[in-house]
Design an enzyme around this catalytic site. Structure first.
Site, PDB file in Angstrom:
ATOM      1  N   SER A   1     -88.682   5.394 -79.182  1.00  0.00           N
ATOM      2  CA  SER A   1     -89.969   4.664 -79.086  1.00  0.00           C
ATOM      3  C   SER A   1     -90.919   5.657 -78.075  1.00  0.00           C
ATOM      4  O   SER A   1     -91.033   6.864 -78.611  1.00  0.00           O
ATOM      5  CB  SER A   1     -89.732   3.416 -78.171  1.00  0.00           C
ATOM      6  OG  SER A   1     -90.826   2.648 -78.028  1.00  0.00           O
TER       7      SER A   1
ATOM      8  N   ASP B   1     -89.778  -0.394 -84.027  1.00  0.00           N
ATOM      9  CA  ASP B   1     -89.414   0.367 -82.607  1.00  0.00           C
ATOM     10  C   ASP B   1     -87.932   0.516 -82.628  1.00  0.00           C
ATOM     11  O   ASP B   1     -86.866  -0.400 -82.665  1.00  0.00           O
ATOM     12  CB  ASP B   1     -89.847  -0.631 -81.404  1.00  0.00           C
ATOM     13  CG  ASP B   1     -89.688   0.351 -79.963  1.00  0.00           C
ATOM     14  OD1 ASP B   1     -88.854   0.382 -79.563  1.00  0.00           O
ATOM     15  OD2 ASP B   1     -90.831   0.864 -79.713  1.00  0.00           O
TER      16      ASP B   1
END
Length: 277
Positions: free
Chosen positions: A41, A166
């Protein structure tokens, strides 16, 4: 990787990821250089720029970037545009374009994993396979966008017919990946939430946040507990900040990023000096 290899593990954490810049500055100032960088991320965003330029100067660039209007635009933009996008798409608040443009600008001629000066991998979650996926070759920007596609904020990233979200969903602080790739000394750059006690949710909007924290902490704790005796791990401190700085909405305060960077730098520098690094 050869024996004695050093890895930087950069975890997820959205706007709190500015603290990783302070940690990187403390490490690179002391001559600690990585042989491997793994990120998830926002850790993938910070990590890929360091992998392209593993020098102290990159932390100055990152500091300016985090405090820039362009950084705020990644999760910002006008409320009217956000509402229009939700009405049209129904799945996300923000466009991936600001982050894509920022990465392309900052990476410049570095466009593929093979162009990087330090080995780099980033994690994303495959929707179709419901599985953890690691990007280690090919085009850089789509891989980092996939790793950073926070559900509800950014759309899934389509790569070769597969959709990714993500990486924090499946592996938020990927210590185990660094060990699997041969690292013997690991520096963990995390955003400072793992040592804060969790409390039951009080409101509906707290439920998903608490559930996610339980998931991410469980895996991290399990991997830390199962480390081989041959591996040394240093978890760098993020430092303590105010509730205002740690608010999820603090990305609208450009000064918050600088304060996070400075407090993480001071805490990490003190830690590294104490252990003689």
């Amino acid at each position: 990787m050869s024996g004695g290899s050093v890895a930087f593990v950069l975890g997820g954490g959205g706007v709190l990821g500015a603290v990783e810049v302070g940690m990187l500055r403390a490490l690179l100032q002391r001559g600690i250089r990585p042989d491997l960088i793994v990120g998830t991320s926002i850790g993938a965003v910070n990590g890929v720029l360091v992998a392209a330029d593993p020098t102290e100067e990159v932390t100055e660039r990152l500091g300016r970037l985090w405090a820039s209007p362009e950084a705020r635009e990644v999760y910002g933009g006008s409320a009217s545009r956000q509402l229009f996008r939700v009405a049209r798409r129904g799945t996300h608040l923000h466009s991936p374009r600001p982050l894509r443009d920022m990465l392309r600008r900052e990476l410049g001629p570095v466009t593929s994993f093979a162009d990087l000066r330090v080995r780099f991998e980033c994690c994303a979650a495959s929707i179709e396979r419901a599985a953890e996926h690691w990007f280690a070759d090919g085009d850089l920007v789509p891989a980092v966008l996939a790793s950073s596609a926070v559900p509800g904020l950014l759309p899934p990233m389509a790569i070769e017919g597969e959709h990714f979200i993500d990486g924090g969903i499946v592996n938020s602080i990927p210590v185990g990946r660094a060990v699997d790739l041969g690292a013997t000394t690991v520096y963990v750059l995390q955003v400072g939430r793992i040592d804060r006690p969790l409390k039951p949710p009080r409101y509906l909007w707290d439920v998903a946040k608490v559930a996610f924290e339980v998931s991410r902490r469980h895996r991290y704790a399990r991997e830390m507990a199962n480390l081989p005796d041959t591996v040394t791990v240093h978890v760098l401190p993020a430092g303590s900040g105010s509730d205002r700085d740690d608010s999820p909405l603090a990305y609208r305060d450009l000064g918050a990023a600088a304060r996070r960077i400075n407090r993480a730098y001071e805490a990490s520098a003190e830690y590294l000096d104490a252990i003689g690094r």
